[in-house]
Design a protein around this motif. Structure first.
Motif, PDB file in Angstrom:
ATOM      1  N   ILE A 183     -19.441  -0.819  -1.939  1.00  0.00           N
ATOM      2  CA  ILE A 183     -18.486   0.508  -0.700  1.00  0.00           C
ATOM      3  C   ILE A 183     -17.673   0.577  -1.443  1.00  0.00           C
ATOM      4  CG2 ILE A 183     -17.617  -0.620   1.218  1.00  0.00           C
ATOM      5  CD1 ILE A 183     -19.664  -1.740   2.257  1.00  0.00           C
ATOM      6  N   ASP A 184     -16.804   1.480  -0.831  1.00  0.00           N
ATOM      7  CA  ASP A 184     -15.586   1.418  -2.005  1.00  0.00           C
ATOM      8  C   ASP A 184     -14.655   0.683  -0.860  1.00  0.00           C
ATOM      9  OD1 ASP A 184     -16.250   3.233  -4.229  1.00  0.00           O
ATOM     10  OD2 ASP A 184     -16.489   4.920  -2.576  1.00  0.00           O
ATOM     11  N   TYR A 185     -13.155   0.284  -1.751  1.00  0.00           N
ATOM     12  CA  TYR A 185     -12.317  -0.555  -1.820  1.00  0.00           C
ATOM     13  C   TYR A 185     -11.136   0.061  -2.184  1.00  0.00           C
ATOM     14  CZ  TYR A 185     -15.742  -3.466   0.804  1.00  0.00           C
ATOM     15  OH  TYR A 185     -16.452  -3.860   1.951  1.00  0.00           O
ATOM     16  N   VAL A 186      -9.925  -0.464  -1.300  1.00  0.00           N
ATOM     17  CA  VAL A 186      -8.976   0.135  -1.747  1.00  0.00           C
ATOM     18  C   VAL A 186      -7.655  -0.986  -1.699  1.00  0.00           C
ATOM     19  CG1 VAL A 186      -9.072   2.777  -1.291  1.00  0.00           C
ATOM     20  CG2 VAL A 186      -8.139   1.655   0.182  1.00  0.00           C
ATOM     21  N   GLU A 187      -6.690  -0.775  -2.878  1.00  0.00           N
ATOM     22  CA  GLU A 187      -5.522  -1.755  -2.159  1.00  0.00           C
ATOM     23  C   GLU A 187      -4.174  -1.273  -1.548  1.00  0.00           C
ATOM     24  OE1 GLU A 187      -2.690  -4.670  -5.030  1.00  0.00           O
ATOM     25  OE2 GLU A 187      -4.665  -4.583  -5.638  1.00  0.00           O
ATOM     26  N   VAL A 188      -3.276  -1.193  -0.299  1.00  0.00           N
ATOM     27  CA  VAL A 188      -2.649  -0.058  -0.164  1.00  0.00           C
ATOM     28  C   VAL A 188      -1.253  -0.624  -0.689  1.00  0.00           C
ATOM     29  CG1 VAL A 188      -1.844   1.285   1.681  1.00  0.00           C
ATOM     30  CG2 VAL A 188      -4.099   0.956   1.181  1.00  0.00           C
ATOM     31  N   ASP A 189      -0.244  -0.061  -1.189  1.00  0.00           N
ATOM     32  CA  ASP A 189       0.793  -0.511  -1.008  1.00  0.00           C
ATOM     33  C   ASP A 189       1.852   0.126   0.255  1.00  0.00           C
ATOM     34  OD1 ASP A 189       3.506  -1.090  -1.229  1.00  0.00           O
ATOM     35  OD2 ASP A 189       3.612  -0.475  -3.276  1.00  0.00           O
ATOM     36  N   ASP A 190       2.286  -1.044   1.242  1.00  0.00           N
ATOM     37  CA  ASP A 190       3.010  -0.399   2.509  1.00  0.00           C
ATOM     38  C   ASP A 190       4.775  -1.404   2.725  1.00  0.00           C
ATOM     39  OD1 ASP A 190       3.232  -0.085   5.173  1.00  0.00           O
ATOM     40  OD2 ASP A 190       2.235  -0.770   6.175  1.00  0.00           O
ATOM     41  N   GLU A 191       5.055  -0.870   1.786  1.00  0.00           N
ATOM     42  CA  GLU A 191       5.933  -1.295   1.677  1.00  0.00           C
ATOM     43  C   GLU A 191       6.777  -2.519   1.222  1.00  0.00           C
ATOM     44  OE1 GLU A 191       8.678  -1.796   5.807  1.00  0.00           O
ATOM     45  OE2 GLU A 191       8.155   0.325   6.251  1.00  0.00           O
ATOM     46  N   GLY A 192       5.932  -2.895  -0.162  1.00  0.00           N
ATOM     47  CA  GLY A 192       5.740  -3.582  -1.318  1.00  0.00           C
ATOM     48  C   GLY A 192       4.392  -5.163  -0.524  1.00  0.00           C
ATOM     49  N   THR A 193       3.740  -4.408   0.373  1.00  0.00           N
ATOM     50  CA  THR A 193       2.991  -5.679   0.885  1.00  0.00           C
ATOM     51  C   THR A 193       1.875  -4.939   0.062  1.00  0.00           C
ATOM     52  OG1 THR A 193       4.268  -6.600   2.406  1.00  0.00           O
ATOM     53  CG2 THR A 193       1.861  -7.307   2.914  1.00  0.00           C
ATOM     54  N   HIS A 194       0.716  -5.408  -0.030  1.00  0.00           N
ATOM     55  CA  HIS A 194       0.344  -4.813  -0.519  1.00  0.00           C
ATOM     56  C   HIS A 194      -1.313  -5.463   0.356  1.00  0.00           C
ATOM     57  CE1 HIS A 194       1.024  -3.903  -4.398  1.00  0.00           C
ATOM     58  NE2 HIS A 194       1.779  -3.713  -3.835  1.00  0.00           N
ATOM     59  N   TYR A 195      -2.560  -4.787   1.091  1.00  0.00           N
ATOM     60  CA  TYR A 195      -3.866  -4.529   1.903  1.00  0.00           C
ATOM     61  C   TYR A 195      -4.602  -3.964   1.356  1.00  0.00           C
ATOM     62  CZ  TYR A 195      -0.028  -6.089   5.217  1.00  0.00           C
ATOM     63  OH  TYR A 195       0.985  -6.684   6.432  1.00  0.00           O
ATOM     64  N   ILE A 196      -5.621  -5.277   1.235  1.00  0.00           N
ATOM     65  CA  ILE A 196      -7.199  -4.871   0.604  1.00  0.00           C
ATOM     66  C   ILE A 196      -7.934  -4.476   1.661  1.00  0.00           C
ATOM     67  CG2 ILE A 196      -9.206  -5.090  -0.996  1.00  0.00           C
ATOM     68  CD1 ILE A 196      -7.169  -6.709  -2.515  1.00  0.00           C
ATOM     69  N   LEU A 197      -9.343  -3.097   1.841  1.00  0.00           N
ATOM     70  CA  LEU A 197      -9.925  -2.710   2.900  1.00  0.00           C
ATOM     71  C   LEU A 197     -10.791  -1.985   2.582  1.00  0.00           C
ATOM     72  CD1 LEU A 197      -8.028  -0.887   5.750  1.00  0.00           C
ATOM     73  CD2 LEU A 197      -7.389  -0.973   3.328  1.00  0.00           C
ATOM     74  N   ALA A 198     -11.982  -1.559   3.311  1.00  0.00           N
ATOM     75  CA  ALA A 198     -13.277  -0.561   2.804  1.00  0.00           C
ATOM     76  C   ALA A 198     -12.009   0.868   2.405  1.00  0.00           C
ATOM     77  CB  ALA A 198     -13.863  -0.184   3.514  1.00  0.00           C
ATOM     78  N   ALA A 199     -12.575   1.553   1.968  1.00  0.00           N
ATOM     79  CA  ALA A 199     -11.911   3.309   2.061  1.00  0.00           C
ATOM     80  C   ALA A 199     -12.342   3.784   2.706  1.00  0.00           C
ATOM     81  CB  ALA A 199     -12.220   4.067   0.566  1.00  0.00           C
ATOM     82  N   ALA A 200     -13.268   4.241   3.451  1.00  0.00           N
ATOM     83  CA  ALA A 200     -13.976   4.770   4.360  1.00  0.00           C
ATOM     84  C   ALA A 200     -12.982   3.940   5.963  1.00  0.00           C
ATOM     85  CB  ALA A 200     -15.165   4.655   4.680  1.00  0.00           C
ATOM     86  N   ARG A 201     -11.922   2.926   5.445  1.00  0.00           N
ATOM     87  CA  ARG A 201     -11.463   2.882   6.922  1.00  0.00           C
ATOM     88  C   ARG A 201      -9.184   2.712   7.049  1.00  0.00           C
ATOM     89  NH1 ARG A 201     -13.999   2.764  11.303  1.00  0.00           N
ATOM     90  NH2 ARG A 201     -12.193   1.591  12.573  1.00  0.00           N
ATOM     91  N   VAL A 202      -9.233   3.341   5.721  1.00  0.00           N
ATOM     92  CA  VAL A 202      -7.849   3.129   6.165  1.00  0.00           C
ATOM     93  C   VAL A 202      -7.499   4.057   7.050  1.00  0.00           C
ATOM     94  CG1 VAL A 202      -6.709   4.710   4.495  1.00  0.00           C
ATOM     95  CG2 VAL A 202      -7.942   3.243   3.664  1.00  0.00           C
TER      96      VAL A 202
END
Length: 828
Positions: A183-202
């Motif tokens: 599964i493809d996962y992403v790391e998202v930068d949300d105002e300095g806090t980073h969240y990891i989840l599946a790309a399909a669920r962003v």
């Protein structure tokens, strides 16, 4: 419904010359009885039962079992079911329970019994695990909180893994997070806090495209560590807890693509953690309450803590999202409490090792309907898993296992005499509160105690083929001639209940099916299509229905419906009434007509009735042919356990008898008519009535018995139910005459239809009727029955044509096409 099916087949087989034991069996053990007693005594939990006293509780269960026996006998007799109550068996009898022990011991000796700690659906109210087929009986649609929480990475305190759950109460037992390798996962930068989840669920969490730092496969997350939400099991970190693992069950259809994993509360969770050498913890007790380890909620029922857990997560800043999730969730099939998934020690039958035997046994069974063999039941067998047979309860047949917990020494007892020999005691009852007091001598002077569990009541019902006759302690020869059973019947829910347990034990013990033929009925629903419910009061009292319309009408209504072929039926008293009007009353009127004229003429049968011979009147020949055809069809349907086809056959014949044969023969019974023809008419109608009574006796036992008793000659059996089922005579079947008469009936029916459409009564004579058929043989038949058509429709002439275009202008053909459609519909 089930009782009617179980009555019709034995009646039919008895009339075919077979001996049928109609033994009534009582299921006496299990949660249904315990729940009833708990309600009466005001007991709310297992703790309450133990404080009350297991011995007193079990004796209360014994008392209540047969409380409704008299009511059962009344309703069973009222519906016309023949059954032997006096010699019935009870699953709580010592003889029955001893045979269950024998069955268990056979499985034990074959190494098909084992104790395992597995994730099971568990009823916190009843404090016992349930088998997978029991769980399937109790699903309900519910709303549960669905929350997304964050788990802080050990590598970076500003990075979090997002996980979604609909069971917040399980978060205290979290020991891992599971991803999908591919599964493809992403790391998202949300105002300095980073969240990891599946790309399909962003898109489920950010309305606008967020700042994605990087994309990677789940396999790159393996073995990464995170900080637990709670401190309860932090010491397990050194044993592999709180790491990221991978498995194929993870998907991106909902949630975050990262699964919160608590090995004590989920089957996949448990398996994945064991495969990755992560320890298993299950911090709840057998009443669904948190153990002392979970200090914040200790002693509270877990699902009651969801709101507090969510609040605590929010206060700690770990709650990311909250909503409600509508889904189907399992509830206890008896007390209706929501089940919990938890690790528990249970005794199992190793079903998977005998799966091939079970499938082979199933292939030897005739299923009605047939699609169940490879469909619902066949697929259930293919996916069968080991059967959890022990229950942490009280009123049931105890597991016959004694062991020493310290040494591990274990003994499985297979009979009362064996237990007496081992214990030196006289045994008169083997219920839990008796045998739990018995200690057995172990090696080196140690003591063996009985394990505390009782058997699943479905194990008891699956043992019925042997235990009903106390096999093998008695009736050893009996089983050889009665196993497999010729026939059983129950509802479709038993494909995962009784039918299944019978098949498991039959295959395990004898490598045979336990039954050869089975009829599976569907559900009887309320008239509005909802499930019948005492609380909703959405169904009529069956006794009142029978008192109003008769048991025969209700029996035949059920048997004529698709419910006897595993479809559902919306029960309607109008349907029962229509059955009475279309079959029972017309047949009674036919009988009344015969009796009235026979009494006037003093006509009496010359002896035990036989098929009339040398009949001169075509009507007599025809009705005998139709009668013999009905008997032929009935025997074929019944021999193939097709109750619906058999039952519907009566409607057709009664209509032909009353609305054609008797109506057209009425004048033949008048005094001024030819004596020979009248005698043949009496003999024919008498034979039809007697034969119909015999044919219909298994289906409508009351009406047929009443008519038969009044018509029988002294040389005939006393009861219609003591008669042989009618044979049919091929020589009496006259297909040509049947076709001719069918043409007459169809022509008259269509003619009456046209009169009614034109609002012209039959009393008004018309000059001509035109009959059209493309079939040459049918046109020949139509010429033969001109006189009948002229008389019935009050017309002066009949014309037979090959094509409607001979009759009308082309512009009028459309009108004849309308008639053609109606004719085609009515011919069907």
């Amino acid at each position: 419904l089930a009782g009617t099916i179980k009555d019709v087949i034995p009646r039919y087989q008895t009339m075919r010359g077979n001996y049928v034991e109609r033994t009534f069996g009582w299921d006496c053990h299990g949660l249904p009885v315990e729940n009833e007693v708990e309600k009466e005594l005001g007991l709310k939990s297992k703790t309450d039962i133990e404080e009350f006293g297991i011995d007193k509780f079990n004796e209360e269960c014994r008392k209540i079992v047969l409380r409704y026996s008299s009511e059962w006998e009344v309703i069973v007799e009222r519906m016309g079911r023949w059954v032997d109550f006096e010699n019935g068996y009870k699953t709580m009898d010592l003889s029955y329970m001893e045979s269950i022990w024998w069955v268990f011991k056979q499985l034990w000796d074959k190494k098909l019994i084992y104790e395992g700690n597995k994730i099971m659906w568990f009823c916190p109210r009843c404090s016992t695990p349930l088998s997978n087929f029991e769980v399937n009986q109790g699903y309900k649609d519910v709303e549960d909180p669905a929350i997304t929480v964050r788990f802080q990475s050990c590598d970076d305190e500003d990075t979090y893994y997002l996980a979604w759950t609909t069971t917040p109460w399980t978060l205290s037992g979290n020991l891992a997070l599971t991803v999908g390798n591919d599964i493809d996962y992403v790391e998202v930068d949300d105002e300095g806090t980073h969240y990891i989840l599946a790309a399909a669920r962003v898109s489920a969490y950010w309305k606008e495209e967020p700042n994605i730092i990087k994309t990677f496969k789940g396999s790159e997350l393996l073995s990464k560590r995170y900080k637990p939400l709670y401190p309860y099991f932090e010491d397990l970190r050194n044993e592999g807890a709180f790491q990221i693992v991978a498995d194929d069950f993870v998907n991106t259809s909902d949630g975050t693509g990262i699964v919160h994993t608590a090995p004590g509360f989920g089957e996949d969770d448990n398996r994945v953690c064991k495969e990755n050498n992560i320890p298993v913890v299950c911090p709840i007790d057998n009443e669904g309450k948190y153990s002392s380890e979970i200090t914040a909620y200790a002693g509270r029922f877990v699902k009651d803590c969801d709101k507090d857990i969510i609040k605590d997560l929010k206060d700690a800043g770990n709650l990311i999202h909250r909503t409600q999730y509508h889904h189907s969730y399992p509830h206890c099939w008896r007390c209706e409490s929501p089940l919990l998934n938890k690790a528990i020690s249970t005794w199992f039958v190793d079903v998977e090792s005998i799966k091939d035997k079970m499938i082979n046994a199933n292939n030897q069974i005739r299923w009605v309907p047939d699609h169940l063999k490879s469909g619902r039941f066949g697929k259930w067998l293919e996916g069968a898993r080991d059967w959890a047979i022990s229950r942490n309860r009280y009123w049931g047949c105890p597991l016959p296992i004694w062991r020493n917990e310290d040494s591990g020494e274990i003994i499985c007892v297979g009979s009362v005499s064996e237990l007496e020999s081992l214990s030196g005691q006289t045994i008169t009852d083997i219920h839990k509160h008796f045998v739990d007091k018995i200690e057995l001598e172990g090696q080196g002077g140690t003591k063996l105690q009985r394990v505390t569990e009782v058997l699943d009541c479905w194990f008891e019902s699956g043992s019925m083929p042997y235990a009903q006759k106390h096999y093998p302690f008695n009736n050893q020869d009996w089983l050889d001639s009665h196993f497999p059973a010729d026939f059983i019947a129950e509802g479709q829910d038993q494909t995962r209940g009784w039918f299944y347990t019978l098949t498991v034990l039959g295959a395990a013990l004898f490598d045979k099916p336990a039954f050869q033929n089975v009829i599976v009925n569907g559900m009887v629903l309320a008239e509005d299509g909802k499930k019948m419910s005492k609380s909703l009061k959405n169904y009529p009292d069956p006794t009142k229905v029978m008192d109003t319309y008769g048991a025969d009408a209700m029996r035949l209504y059920l048997l004529c419906s698709p419910v006897v072929r595993c479809d559902d039926l919306k029960f309607s008293t109008d349907g029962v009434q229509e059955t009475m009007r279309s079959v029972l009353i017309p047949f009674w009127n036919s009988y009344s007509f015969f009796v009235t004229y026979a009494n006037v003429d003093g006509w009496q049968p010359e002896g035990a009735h036989t098929l009339p011979k040398d009949l001169n009147n075509p009507l007599d020949q025809w009705v005998i042919s139709r009668l013999e055809g009905m008997v032929k069809d009935l025997r074929h349907s019944m021999d193939n356990y097709d109750l619906q086809s058999a039952s519907l056959r009566f409607t057709e014949f009664v209509d032909q008898l009353t609305n054609w044969y008797i109506r057209r023969s009425r004048r033949r019974f008048w005094k001024s008519q030819n004596d020979t023809d009248k005698a043949e008419a009496y003999a024919t109608l008498y034979h039809v009535l007697i034969t119909f009574c015999k044919s219909a006796a298994p289906f409508i036992p009351f009406l047929t018995e009443s008519i038969y008793k009044n018509l029988r000659h002294e040389d005939m059996p006393e009861s219609v139910h003591l008669c042989d089922y009618p044979e049919y005579s091929e020589s009496a079947l006259n297909e040509n005459l049947d076709s001719v008469m069918q043409c007459a009936m169809t022509s008259v029916s269509l003619g009456r239809y046209l009169r009614s459409q034109a609002e012209i009564r039959v009393r008004q004579p018309l000059s001509e009727i035109i009959l059209v058929s493309l079939n040459e043989q049918t046109r020949d038949h139509l010429h033969e029955i001109k006189d009948i058509v002229m008389e019935e429709l009050n017309v002066k002439s009949v014309s037979v044509k090959e094509n409607e275009l001979e009759l009308v202008e082309l512009s009028a053909v459309a009108n004849f096409k309308k008639l053609g459609k109606e004719l085609g519909k009515r011919m069907k």
